[in-house]
Design an enzyme around this catalytic site. Structure first.
Site, PDB file in Angstrom:
ATOM      1  N   GLU A 152       7.341   8.180   8.886  1.00 57.30           N
ATOM      2  CA  GLU A 152       5.834   7.765   8.948  1.00 57.30           C
ATOM      3  C   GLU A 152       5.489   7.352  10.431  1.00 57.30           C
ATOM      4  O   GLU A 152       6.398   6.861  11.014  1.00 57.30           O
ATOM      5  CB  GLU A 152       5.524   6.415   7.912  1.00 57.30           C
ATOM      6  CG  GLU A 152       5.870   6.830   6.537  1.00 57.30           C
ATOM      7  CD  GLU A 152       5.494   5.485   5.807  1.00 57.30           C
ATOM      8  OE1 GLU A 152       5.162   4.600   6.224  1.00 57.30           O
ATOM      9  OE2 GLU A 152       5.802   5.509   4.529  1.00 57.30           O
ATOM     10  N   HIS A 171       0.292   4.977   3.424  1.00 55.98           N
ATOM     11  CA  HIS A 171       1.096   3.482   3.536  1.00 55.98           C
ATOM     12  C   HIS A 171       0.159   2.268   3.356  1.00 55.98           C
ATOM     13  O   HIS A 171       0.112   1.491   4.125  1.00 55.98           O
ATOM     14  CB  HIS A 171       2.271   3.329   4.502  1.00 55.98           C
ATOM     15  CG  HIS A 171       3.098   2.584   3.892  1.00 55.98           C
ATOM     16  ND1 HIS A 171       4.386   2.576   4.424  1.00 55.98           N
ATOM     17  CD2 HIS A 171       3.191   1.358   3.217  1.00 55.98           C
ATOM     18  CE1 HIS A 171       5.284   1.759   3.883  1.00 55.98           C
ATOM     19  NE2 HIS A 171       4.537   0.841   3.105  1.00 55.98           N
ATOM     20  N   ARG A 200       9.593   3.645  -1.399  1.00 53.03           N
ATOM     21  CA  ARG A 200       9.716   4.115  -0.108  1.00 53.03           C
ATOM     22  C   ARG A 200       9.999   5.497  -0.049  1.00 53.03           C
ATOM     23  O   ARG A 200      10.588   5.980  -0.962  1.00 53.03           O
ATOM     24  CB  ARG A 200      11.337   3.482   0.426  1.00 53.03           C
ATOM     25  CG  ARG A 200      10.819   1.816   0.992  1.00 53.03           C
ATOM     26  CD  ARG A 200       9.849   2.068   2.205  1.00 53.03           C
ATOM     27  NE  ARG A 200       9.539   0.488   2.683  1.00 53.03           N
ATOM     28  CZ  ARG A 200       8.750  -0.154   2.405  1.00 53.03           C
ATOM     29  NH1 ARG A 200       7.756   0.313   1.364  1.00 53.03           N
ATOM     30  NH2 ARG A 200       8.313  -1.419   2.659  1.00 53.03           N
TER      31      ARG A 200
END
Length: 366
Positions: free
Chosen positions: A308, A327, A279
């Site tokens: 994000e 991601h 993360r």
């Protein structure tokens, strides 16, 4: 509730004791809905696909953010959620407020399967009471993404060792020479920060390349298979000067926030490669930018960032020694199927009174 080692639903909708009413709260292909039902026939999987947002790409568990239900559709959707014994997905997937509403409105709810390996972060953000956390068990998809993320980690380490930015710059400039040395993973020591499911998959692949591997663990014990040395996370600054690469696999918790911060980044071996498949909050991004600019971090491959999507104004976009992945390293064509199979297996475990896989720790929420 659990009775005699088996789960029994109070007043099951079908009238058959033992049935579990699962409501689909996130988009899932109808073929995979049927797969879940075939794997565990004791489930009743309720789905109304028209109440779920259209997907934008494979394994899109959130769906189109611009899509909206009508008032009548929203009422119907909440009625379904509030009739469930278990949920396949979190409503909105990362919508903590929707999760909090559903848990409060549905006293019969006992189990929620999140689509993310880091689903504990959404559970924490929902601010559930101790009684609610005791009533509802949350499970994640940890392990489903281990293989793809481990491959991305190796890809990032190889890109750093083989000087990918320099190769690309020379190619853009149409320059052939001069030649230079490249690194080999077989000669390198890699620190894997986090030895959970993803971390262990990373270790397994690194051993195949001949790397020396150091891992982190909070509890003392012998090194896991494939790990040469284990250090406590508090000792990262003392060990990073001995490694050529760092792979971060940790979830977002209060304990992991900015764990890779100024003290650690100031102590790294110059030119170290950093890969993050955990993360984004684990890394202090301003400190990382400084380390990338002065060469302490020679190359960074980031599949995740702190916020994000990454701000278009972020300096990370323009640094030549950074590779940004949106991601997406977890995604492959079989992800949804693996999640469906995991859910069906967990459903069987729950109905048979066996421990569930990937239960969220409701103290640290991972």
């Amino acid at each position: 509730m659990i009775v005699g080692g088996r789960w029994r639903v109070v007043n099951p909708p079908s009238g058959r004791v033992g049935d579990v009413r699962v409501v689909l709260a996130t988009p899932l292909d109808e073929d995979l809905c049927r797969l879940v039902e075939e794997r565990e026939p004791r489930l009743t999987l309720v789905r109304e696909h028209g109440l779920l947002p259209p997907v934008r790409w494979p394994s899109d568990h959130t769906g189109d953010p611009d899509w909206r239900r009508t008032r009548a559709q929203q009422q119907r959707f909440e009625e379904l959620l509030d009739s469930a014994d278990a949920l396949y997905g979190i409503p909105g997937e990362h919508d903590a407020a929707a999760l909090a509403r559903t848990v409060a409105a549905n006293p019969r709810l006992r189990w929620v399967q999140t689509m993310a390996a880091g689903g504990g972060a959404t559970v924490r953000a929902a601010g559930l009471s101790a009684a609610q956390l005791d009533r509802v068990v949350f499970t994640t998809t940890a392990g489903v993404h281990g293989g793809p993320l481990a491959e991305f980690a190796v890809f990032g380490l190889l890109a750093g060792a083989k000087t990918l930015p320099r190769l690309q710059a020379r190619q853009r400039a149409h320059e052939w020479g001069p030649r230079w040395f490249m690194g080999q993973l077989a000669d390198r020591t890699v620190l894997v920060v986090g030895l959970g499911g993803i971390g262990r998959e990373v270790v397994r692949r690194l051993r195949a390349f001949g790397c020396r591997v150091i891992g982190t663990a909070r509890r003392p014990g012998p090194p896991p298979e494939g790990v040469d040395e284990v250090v406590h996370p508090d000792d990262l600054a003392a060990v990073v000067g001995r490694v050529d690469g760092i792979v971060v696999t940790l979830p977002a918790t209060a304990a992991t926030e900015r764990m890779i911060g100024p003290a650690v980044l100031e102590a790294v071996r110059p030119g170290c490669t950093l890969v993050n498949v955990g993360r984004g909050s684990v890394i202090d991004e301003p400190a990382l930018v400084e380390a990338l600019r002065d060469g302490r971090i020679g190359f960074a491959a980031l599949d995740v960032v702190a916020v994000e999507p990454l701000d278009p104004a972020s300096q990370l976009w323009d640094l030549e020694n950074v590779l940004i992945s949106p991601h997406t390293a977890t995604l492959d064509r079989q992800e949804d199927r693996r999640i469906a199979e995991l859910f069906a297996d967990n459903a069987s475990r729950l109905l048979d009174g066996r421990p569930l896989r990937n239960v969220v720790d409701t103290v640290e929420f991972y």
